[in-house]
Design a protein around this motif. Sequence first.
Motif, PDB file in Angstrom:
ATOM      1  N   LYS A 167       0.621 -26.104  60.082  1.00  0.00           N
ATOM      2  CA  LYS A 167       0.336 -26.016  58.660  1.00  0.00           C
ATOM      3  C   LYS A 167      -0.831 -25.089  58.370  1.00  0.00           C
ATOM      4  O   LYS A 167      -1.717 -24.880  59.188  1.00  0.00           O
ATOM      5  N   CYS A 168      -0.802 -24.566  57.139  1.00  0.00           N
ATOM      6  CA  CYS A 168      -1.892 -23.730  56.680  1.00  0.00           C
ATOM      7  C   CYS A 168      -2.511 -24.463  55.489  1.00  0.00           C
ATOM      8  O   CYS A 168      -1.790 -24.906  54.598  1.00  0.00           O
ATOM      9  N   ARG A 169      -3.828 -24.627  55.481  1.00  0.00           N
ATOM     10  CA  ARG A 169      -4.439 -25.413  54.408  1.00  0.00           C
ATOM     11  C   ARG A 169      -5.556 -24.649  53.732  1.00  0.00           C
ATOM     12  O   ARG A 169      -6.220 -23.822  54.353  1.00  0.00           O
ATOM     13  N   GLU A 199      -1.815 -27.770  50.897  1.00  0.00           N
ATOM     14  CA  GLU A 199      -1.368 -27.790  52.288  1.00  0.00           C
ATOM     15  C   GLU A 199       0.010 -27.147  52.321  1.00  0.00           C
ATOM     16  O   GLU A 199       0.894 -27.538  51.567  1.00  0.00           O
ATOM     17  N   ASN A 201       3.357 -25.627  54.534  1.00  0.00           N
ATOM     18  CA  ASN A 201       4.051 -25.589  55.811  1.00  0.00           C
ATOM     19  C   ASN A 201       4.370 -24.174  56.192  1.00  0.00           C
ATOM     20  O   ASN A 201       4.632 -23.355  55.343  1.00  0.00           O
ATOM     21  N   THR A 202       4.405 -23.903  57.492  1.00  0.00           N
ATOM     22  CA  THR A 202       4.911 -22.589  57.884  1.00  0.00           C
ATOM     23  C   THR A 202       6.411 -22.685  57.713  1.00  0.00           C
ATOM     24  O   THR A 202       7.009 -23.693  57.991  1.00  0.00           O
ATOM     25  N   CYS A 206      10.115 -28.766  58.076  1.00  0.00           N
ATOM     26  CA  CYS A 206       9.223 -28.993  59.204  1.00  0.00           C
ATOM     27  C   CYS A 206       9.550 -28.057  60.339  1.00  0.00           C
ATOM     28  O   CYS A 206       9.320 -28.344  61.485  1.00  0.00           O
TER      29      CYS A 206
END
Lengths: 315, 150
Positions: A167-169, A199, A201-202, A206
């Motif tokens: 994840k990127c936050r 937050e 997701n790449t 999922c």
Amino acid sequence: MTEKHSFGNEPITCHAFNRDRTQVAISSSSNQVHIYALKGGAWEKVYELNEHASRVTSIDWAAQSNRIVTCAADRNAYVWQRDSAGDWKPTLVILRINRAATCVAWSPDENKFAVGSGARLISVCYFEEQNDWWVSKHIKKPIRSTVTCLAWHPNNVLLAAGSSDFKCRVFSTYIKDIDKKPDATPWGTKMPFAELMLELNTSNDCGGGWVHGVSFSPSGNKLAWVAHDSSISVADPANNPIPVTLNTDFLPFRCVQFVNENSIAVAGFDYCPMLFSCNRGINFVRKLDQSEKKEAGKLRYVVFAVAPRVVVTID
Amino acid sequence: MSKSTLSTQFRKVDVDEYNEDNYTEDVDQTQEDAGPNESEVNSYLMQAKNLDALQVVLKNPPVHSKNQQTKDRALELVIRVLLSFKSSDIEPAVKSLDKDTIDTLMKYIYRGFENPSEKSSAVLLQWHDKASEIGGLGSIIRVLTDRKRV
């Protein structure tokens, strides 16, 4: 127009240029950081920063205040300052982490820096005048795995962190006595310290892979990140609540940088930096290295000078 | 010598379970995929409409399903469709698929490699060749990294 410079035989782990790109601090898989200066077209070693007890993982050079921050696998960070004699003097920063530090970045105003670590947290450090030392505050929730990359928003408060939990936050690092209250941004309006603004997701659902690199656009309104599933994603919350992702045909990328508001440069395991446009979806533009010869070694970083001239480090 | 020192039972304890910071995968409770529609695929195959069968069989991969049987049944179905193609038909078939479907196809091809039968490997290799021409190395990377497995 690409220049190639060689800095020894070891892979370059990390590097940082000074403000006018006449000096570069490099660490090649070791505990030491070497500073090279550009003299007559060639790079000459001028200084050795020798303080870390294990491998240096990341370096950042503050352009305006001319300070270097280094972090290493020994769970420490040092802030180096040039004294009157021209020597670099280190100041230890207690990060209070129990795993290696992985990445470090000065904030745009250079009054804070953030350190990502394998302890699943980010240490945001600022200088406390009263006690004359660097204090660290932790951002822990909800990061669930190693923080692999960091990028600051131009407002000096928002920080993007990519992690190996896919994840990127975007967090707020607002510190009451150091920062002015930030204006509302597309990422949110209320920004207390350690607040998770967003937050992401790449890729979709999922799926995804470890996030290797993250970068804010010059205005701070867009965020791009690259992950190990060979994808590039761009989030533009002002225009679109869902980030756009492109699954590329290439091998995964390791680093990403916005060139201008609509173009991103990426580089990775294909040994070649590439340009993508992110206006109306992400589209491949061209490869930046036109030579046919395969350079050895994967690219880790792409750095941009003020005029869009690319200086590439190949290890 | 006392016998207990020879016991290696302690090696079977999973210490990560007891670590409170343990990383647990995001449990996706929402979808229960049924997989591709078997009867539809079968009917296409009988009519020798291989291309349509391919489109249908790749459409709903049971990626979210926890049921291993659903996944195995889907895999069998896909392999049957892939084997029904003539070598010359493989390339146009791959060209007719879109990017995401090619990624799904790659996942099935690699799963098919896991259990080779008499002539499946050779045919799968041809499919792999054509699919990787279009999907590139990125599609193969996604077979390895995508946590939505077929």
